[in-house]
Design a protein around this motif. Sequence first.
Motif, short mmCIF file in Angstrom:
data_model
loop_
_atom_site.label_atom_id
_atom_site.label_comp_id
_atom_site.label_asym_id
_atom_site.label_seq_id
_atom_site.Cartn_x
_atom_site.Cartn_y
_atom_site.Cartn_z
N THR A 30 -10.31 -28.96 -0.50
CA THR A 30 -9.30 -29.54 -1.39
C THR A 30 -9.69 -29.21 -2.82
N THR A 31 -8.94 -28.29 -3.44
CA THR A 31 -9.37 -27.84 -4.77
C THR A 31 -9.34 -28.98 -5.79
N GLY A 32 -8.37 -29.90 -5.66
CA GLY A 32 -8.32 -31.04 -6.58
C GLY A 32 -9.60 -31.86 -6.50
N LEU A 35 -12.51 -29.95 -8.02
CA LEU A 35 -12.47 -29.97 -9.49
C LEU A 35 -12.86 -31.35 -10.02
N ARG A 36 -12.38 -32.41 -9.35
CA ARG A 36 -12.75 -33.77 -9.80
C ARG A 36 -14.27 -33.98 -9.69
N ASP A 37 -14.86 -33.38 -8.67
CA ASP A 37 -16.31 -33.48 -8.51
C ASP A 37 -17.02 -32.75 -9.66
N GLY A 56 -1.96 -32.70 -16.46
CA GLY A 56 -1.13 -32.38 -15.29
C GLY A 56 -0.80 -30.91 -15.19
N GLU A 57 -1.59 -30.08 -15.89
CA GLU A 57 -1.35 -28.63 -15.83
C GLU A 57 -2.37 -27.96 -14.91
N LEU A 58 -2.08 -26.72 -14.55
CA LEU A 58 -3.02 -26.00 -13.69
C LEU A 58 -4.25 -25.58 -14.48
N VAL A 59 -5.39 -25.71 -13.87
CA VAL A 59 -6.66 -25.25 -14.43
C VAL A 59 -6.63 -23.72 -14.39
N PRO A 60 -7.26 -23.01 -15.37
CA PRO A 60 -7.21 -21.54 -15.35
C PRO A 60 -7.63 -20.95 -13.99
N ASP A 84 -6.21 -27.10 0.99
CA ASP A 84 -5.26 -28.06 0.44
C ASP A 84 -5.29 -27.94 -1.09
N GLY A 85 -4.17 -27.47 -1.66
CA GLY A 85 -4.11 -27.39 -3.13
C GLY A 85 -4.36 -25.99 -3.67
N PHE A 86 -4.46 -25.03 -2.80
CA PHE A 86 -4.69 -23.63 -3.21
C PHE A 86 -4.03 -22.74 -2.18
N PRO A 87 -3.31 -21.68 -2.55
CA PRO A 87 -3.02 -21.21 -3.90
C PRO A 87 -1.86 -21.97 -4.55
N ARG A 88 -1.95 -22.14 -5.86
CA ARG A 88 -0.94 -22.89 -6.60
C ARG A 88 0.00 -21.99 -7.40
N ASN A 89 -0.33 -20.71 -7.53
CA ASN A 89 0.59 -19.77 -8.20
C ASN A 89 0.38 -18.39 -7.58
N ARG A 91 -0.77 -15.57 -8.75
CA ARG A 91 -2.07 -14.91 -8.97
C ARG A 91 -3.13 -15.43 -7.99
N GLN A 92 -3.08 -16.73 -7.75
CA GLN A 92 -4.04 -17.30 -6.79
C GLN A 92 -3.75 -16.81 -5.37
N ALA A 93 -2.45 -16.64 -5.07
CA ALA A 93 -2.09 -16.14 -3.73
C ALA A 93 -2.62 -14.71 -3.54
N GLN A 159 -7.91 -45.48 -9.30
CA GLN A 159 -6.62 -44.80 -9.48
C GLN A 159 -6.90 -43.54 -10.32
N ARG A 160 -6.39 -42.41 -9.88
CA ARG A 160 -6.60 -41.19 -10.63
C ARG A 160 -5.82 -41.25 -11.94
N SER A 161 -6.43 -40.76 -13.03
CA SER A 161 -5.75 -40.86 -14.33
C SER A 161 -4.48 -40.00 -14.35
N ARG A 170 5.08 -34.17 -14.97
CA ARG A 170 4.64 -32.83 -15.36
C ARG A 170 4.12 -32.07 -14.14
N ARG A 171 3.34 -32.73 -13.29
CA ARG A 171 2.79 -32.06 -12.10
C ARG A 171 3.90 -31.61 -11.17
N LEU A 172 4.96 -32.44 -11.08
CA LEU A 172 6.09 -32.04 -10.22
C LEU A 172 6.79 -30.80 -10.78
P1 AMP Z 1 -4.31 -32.27 -6.81
O1 AMP Z 1 -5.35 -33.27 -6.45
O2 AMP Z 1 -4.15 -31.17 -5.82
O3 AMP Z 1 -3.00 -32.92 -7.19
O4 AMP Z 1 -4.85 -31.57 -8.15
C1 AMP Z 1 -5.13 -32.30 -9.31
C2 AMP Z 1 -5.22 -31.37 -10.49
O5 AMP Z 1 -6.30 -30.44 -10.28
C3 AMP Z 1 -3.99 -30.49 -10.72
O6 AMP Z 1 -2.98 -31.16 -11.47
C4 AMP Z 1 -4.60 -29.33 -11.48
O7 AMP Z 1 -4.87 -29.68 -12.82
C5 AMP Z 1 -5.94 -29.16 -10.78
N1 AMP Z 1 -5.87 -28.21 -9.65
C6 AMP Z 1 -6.03 -28.49 -8.31
N2 AMP Z 1 -5.91 -27.38 -7.57
C7 AMP Z 1 -5.65 -26.37 -8.45
C8 AMP Z 1 -5.42 -24.99 -8.31
N3 AMP Z 1 -5.41 -24.37 -7.12
N4 AMP Z 1 -5.20 -24.26 -9.45
C9 AMP Z 1 -5.21 -24.83 -10.67
N5 AMP Z 1 -5.41 -26.14 -10.87
C10 AMP Z 1 -5.64 -26.91 -9.78
#
Ligand code: AMP
Length: 219
Positions: A30-32, A35-37, A56-60, A84-89, A91-93, A159-161, A170-172
Amino acid sequence: MRILIFGPPGSGKGTRARLISRLLKIPVITTGDMLRDEVSRGTEIGLKAKEYMDRGELVPDELVIRLVEERLHRPDCSGGFILDGFPRNLRQAEALDRILGEMGMELDLVLNVVVDPEIVVERLSLRRWCPKCGAIYNLKYDPPKVDEICDECGARLIQRSDDREEVVRRRLRVYEEQTKPVLELYIERGLVREIRGDIPIEEIPREVEEVLKPYLERD
Ligand code: AMP
């Protein structure tokens, strides 16, 4: 099996991914959560990622691709995984195609959890998350047994910020604009199966088993 799971934030894809992971005994990546870790450990990646996540934006892409590539090379992924959570665009695909190609692997299935975006905003305001083991709860529909404490590991839930309403919206938008085209790509490849995100929680295991059945019988 190598599975991707798609769905807007709050669709319940994390819950389903964990279920599939237990059912098939494959790791869920789970990429989210990864990243949180990184953010909570204050690593270089975490420091860079935090500002994007808070908005709420994508990380580079480079950062996330690096994390996923390293993770997929670990031995526990050799028998399959669920991403879960990858690929999100797109380029990632492309990066995922390259990584799997280099490892001599192919995707078996892409699950798409379908849910009305308006349901998501309410759901996410009630969501609580375990920062230690990643378990997910909903205060109304799937509460922990003891208030604010994780059933699985006993840690205090948070609760996640980025589950605040304006960040959720924004995430939607990001999902619609950047992640939907990725799904189109996998639809063209004939890999996508839809599952419903709005069913009662107790029906989720049966639906997941139903959708995996043909693949389990094949193996
Ligand atoms: P999620 O828990 O999947 O909703 O992800 C939370 C946040 O982590 C997202 O809003 C992005 O900022 C970042 N994130 C998670 N997965 C990705 C990804 N594959 N590419 C870029 N940012 C990501």
